[in-house]
Design an enzyme around this catalytic site. Structure first.
Site, PDB file in Angstrom:
ATOM      1  CB  SER A  94      -0.910  -0.097   1.269  1.00  0.00           C
ATOM      2  OG  SER A  94      -1.384   1.167   1.458  1.00  0.00           O
TER       3      SER A  94
ATOM      4  CE1 TYR B  35      -4.333  -1.977   4.670  1.00  0.00           C
ATOM      5  CE2 TYR B  35      -3.759   0.321   4.005  1.00  0.00           C
ATOM      6  CZ  TYR B  35      -4.070  -0.968   3.794  1.00  0.00           C
ATOM      7  OH  TYR B  35      -4.258  -1.420   2.457  1.00  0.00           O
TER       8      TYR B  35
END
Length: 340
Positions: free
Chosen positions: A134, A159
């Site tokens: 990501s 995350y």
């Protein structure tokens, strides 16, 4: 159970997810065999995941299992049975803000689940493992555009930390067990049948529910948030080009940015979405806006340098936000039956 006859067998985790669905469909259209897996969790509307799956199920060369990558026994038995050539791990608990409220599911899916994928690839060797990282790994980096060589040891959300961990784990397994692996740092993917937790989808939902949208930029238009919005078709093309190009070298592991390389101000993106919904509905759409401070874990700008991906596979995104958002708006109005 369907027969597996195709030479290339792709295992796609998160096959009912946004990117997983589009990638699976593209591979199936080309005649490849796809073994799909998804846990169909309720992080967002399960009906949307089921609608994606309904489009994949008619393919003879598609096999689907509802299950979780955190189930090691299931991973091992699936790899033993289907013997995939190429693995694409797109199953992960997504969302920056949700990771602050529900850390447990991120550890289970993004750490334990990815470990299970690596173990399955170790014991049932594959030609290539491609996995989702990501853009959030860049944290609060001020230097833009973000380059793969940048320092990324200061994540600002759990995350992001799990995605950075994935890159480290993949590197280690690649080094120890010669697993060719490629990590993809995705930059704000959008499009039809997208994720309802993403801002553009949420804005549309709020408008049709008669609610204001919240914009986390303090109403500061000069220093507005920038995002490298990347249309789903461009993302799938980039992944597809990489699948047959595993990394070479002493350690067969590589990480690429996969983004639009053309960041837009958040307010420009919102205004474009208003126009596209206006076109789809044949009437003017204007969001009621509430401006709030930036949230913990959010970053002011995401901007991908895609030079490495371009050099490796000639990837160049080509969809403008006007074109991409119009396709989303047309789909949204049709899917939710907003016009008689």
């Amino acid at each position: 159970m369907k027969n597996i006859t195709s030479i290339e067998r792709y295992f796609v985790s998160g096959a009912a997810g946004f990117i997983g669905f589009y990638l699976s469909k593209k591979l199936l259209d080309q005649g490849y065999t796809v073994i799909g897996l998804d846990n169909l969790n309720d992080y967002y509307d399960v009906k949307l995941k089921e609608a994606r799956l309904e489009q994949l199920k008619p393919y003879e060369n598609f096999t689907f299992t509802q299950g979780d990558i955190s189930d090691k026994e299931l991973m091992m038995s699936t790899f033993a049975e289907y013997k995939p050539n190429i693995v694409v791990n797109l199953a992960a608990q997504a969302g920056v803000r949700y990771s602050i409220e529900n850390p447990d599911v991120y550890i289970e899916s993004n750490i334990i689940g990815f470990y299970n994928i690596l173990e399955a690839c170790r014991h049932h060797p594959v030609d290539h493992l491609v996995y989702a990282s990501s853009s959030s790994v860049y944290g609060a980096n001020k230097k833009v555009p973000f380059e793969e060589t940048d320092f990324v040891d200061n994540p600002v959300s759990l995350y992001a930390a799990t995605k950075k961990s994935n890159e480290l784990m993949a590197h280690t397994y690649s080094h120890l067990y010669k697993i060719p692996a490629t990590g993809l740092r995705f930059f704000t993917v959008y499009g039809p049948m997208g994720r309802p937790d993403m801002a553009y989808f949420g804005f549309a939902n709020k408008y049709f529910n008669g609610e204001p949208i919240k914009i986390f930029n303090n109403g500061d238009f000069e220093n507005d948030l920038y995002r490298d919005f990347t249309y789903i078709d461009d993302i799938v093309e980039g992944i597809e080009r990489l699948l047959s190009n595993p990394p070479k070298g002493e350690v067969e592991h590589k990480v690429f940015n996969i983004g639009n390389n053309n960041p837009e101000k958040l307010m420009v993106f919102i205004e474009t979405l208003e126009k596209c919904l206006s076109n789809a509905l044949h009437k003017e759409v204007a969001f009621e806006k509430i401006f709030e401070p930036i949230k913990p874990g959010d970053v002011p700008a995401t901007y991908a340098s895609t030079e490495q991906l371009q050099q490796a596979v000639g990837f160049q995104p080509k969809t403008s936000i006007e074109e991409g958002l119009q396709k989303f708006a047309d789909w949204y109005v049709d899917y939710y039956r907003l016009i008689d």
